[in-house]
Design an enzyme around this catalytic site. Structure first.
Site, PDB file in Angstrom:
ATOM      1  N   CYS A 208       0.843  -1.192   0.000  1.00 21.09           N
ATOM      2  CA  CYS A 208       0.000   0.000   0.000  1.00 21.09           C
ATOM      3  C   CYS A 208       0.887   1.254   0.000  1.00 21.09           C
ATOM      4  CB  CYS A 208      -0.904   0.015   1.235  1.00 21.09           C
ATOM      5  SG  CYS A 208      -2.084   1.404   1.229  1.00 21.09           S
TER       6      CYS A 208
ATOM      7  N   ASP B 114       0.373   3.785   1.692  1.00 15.91           N
ATOM      8  CA  ASP B 114       0.295   4.362   3.042  1.00 15.91           C
ATOM      9  C   ASP B 114       1.693   4.672   3.605  1.00 15.91           C
ATOM     10  OD1 ASP B 114       0.042   4.497   5.996  1.00 15.91           O
ATOM     11  OD2 ASP B 114      -2.030   3.893   5.620  1.00 15.91           O
TER      12      ASP B 114
ATOM     13  N   HIS C 191      -2.266  -4.134   4.799  1.00 16.39           N
ATOM     14  CA  HIS C 191      -2.133  -3.764   6.212  1.00 16.39           C
ATOM     15  C   HIS C 191      -3.502  -3.502   6.810  1.00 16.39           C
ATOM     16  CE1 HIS C 191      -2.703   0.714   5.840  1.00 16.39           C
ATOM     17  NE2 HIS C 191      -2.484   0.400   4.585  1.00 16.39           N
TER      18      HIS C 191
ATOM     19  N   CYS D 134      -6.220   0.005   6.798  1.00 15.81           N
ATOM     20  CA  CYS D 134      -5.954   0.615   5.493  1.00 15.81           C
ATOM     21  C   CYS D 134      -7.079   1.597   5.137  1.00 15.81           C
ATOM     22  CB  CYS D 134      -5.842  -0.467   4.422  1.00 15.81           C
ATOM     23  SG  CYS D 134      -5.486   0.187   2.781  1.00 15.81           S
TER      24      CYS D 134
ATOM     25  N   ARG E 239       2.720   4.862   6.454  1.00 12.06           N
ATOM     26  CA  ARG E 239       3.095   4.126   7.669  1.00 12.06           C
ATOM     27  C   ARG E 239       3.605   2.727   7.378  1.00 12.06           C
ATOM     28  NH1 ARG E 239      -2.697   4.932  10.245  1.00 12.06           N
ATOM     29  NH2 ARG E 239      -3.104   4.294   8.092  1.00 12.06           N
TER      30      ARG E 239
HETATM   31 CO    CO Z   1      -3.456   1.184   2.974  1.00 11.18          CO
END
Ligand code: CO
Length: 226
Positions: free
Chosen positions: A48, A50, A104, A107, A52
């Site tokens: 992803c 993302d 994850h 998400c 993080r």
């Molecule tokens: Co995500």
């Protein structure tokens, strides 16, 4: 002048880069020299976007060791030339032997798809996740709690995307010429930083569908136990 102040707003990033490069050379003087001469990662990571979930960092790998493709909600869409090109380069040129699709929990893409509140263009991308949710409606209906339901959808999505990797002509061609290739489905937990293997490992074209079925059955069994 305002342009100058905008440029200066990123000075700490350039400074951070200088510190990183110097520290890396201090630790290993030949590091960049080796990196320039060869790119030979053993793994392709599809994860992803993302912020993080920094791919290299969470599996303890250094630059040069992981080939990476990231997008919102780690999707492998059959017509996405970007993802397919990365996959083709990884398998045909770099001869990577392991493809890891890593989702994850928590998400935002999955949550947005599940809420189905309109966000604009990205809704078309999120439709692929809604397709997964629709196919697994009965399983998801067993999770009335929205957070737990989203967790299950994160897991189901990773599994479906790993299966999608296996269904590409790129993976199928690699297998048919006898090239070693395993496709894995993992999920990362933001709250403790730990990766969990969803026990989907396909090392031949014929394995993918049965790996998907048995991994989904394990999720089903878990939701039944509550
Ligand atoms: Co995500």
């Amino acid at each position: 002048m305002p342009e100058e102040s905008k440029r200066r707003a990123l000075e700490h990033l350039i400074a951070g880069n200088r510190r990183w490069a110097e520290g890396t050379v201090r630790e290993d003087p030949a590091f960049f020299q080796r990196l320039v001469e060869q790119q030979a990662p053993k793994y392709l990571w599809i994860g992803c976007a993302d912020s993080r979930v920094p791919a290299n960092e969470i599996v303890g790998l250094r630059p040069g060791e992981l080939f990476v493709h990231r997008n919102v909600a780690n999707l492998v869409v059959h017509t996405d030339l970007n993802c397919l090109s990365v996959l083709q380069y990884a398998l045909d040129v770099l001869r990577v032997e392991h493809v890891i699709v890593c989702g994850h929990y928590g998400c935002g893409g999955i949550a947005a798809a599940d809420r189905a509140a309109p966000l604009g263009l990205i809704d078309n991308w999120l439709r692929h996740i809604q397709d997964v949710a629709e196919r697994r409606r009965a399983l998801l209906a067993r999770e009335p709690d929205p957070a737990r339901r989203a967790d299950r959808l994160c897991e189901l999505n990773v599994l479906e995307q790993a299966h999608n990797v296996c269904r590409t002509t790129i993976a199928q061609d690699a297998w048919s010429r006898g090239q070693p290739l395993s496709v894995h489905a993992w999920i990362y937990r933001l709250t403790d930083g730990l990766v969990q293997d969803l026990d989907f490992t396909a090392s031949a074209a014929a394995q993918s569908a049965s790996e998907l079925t048995s991994a989904i059955e394990r999720i089903e069994a878990r939701t039944r136990r509550g």
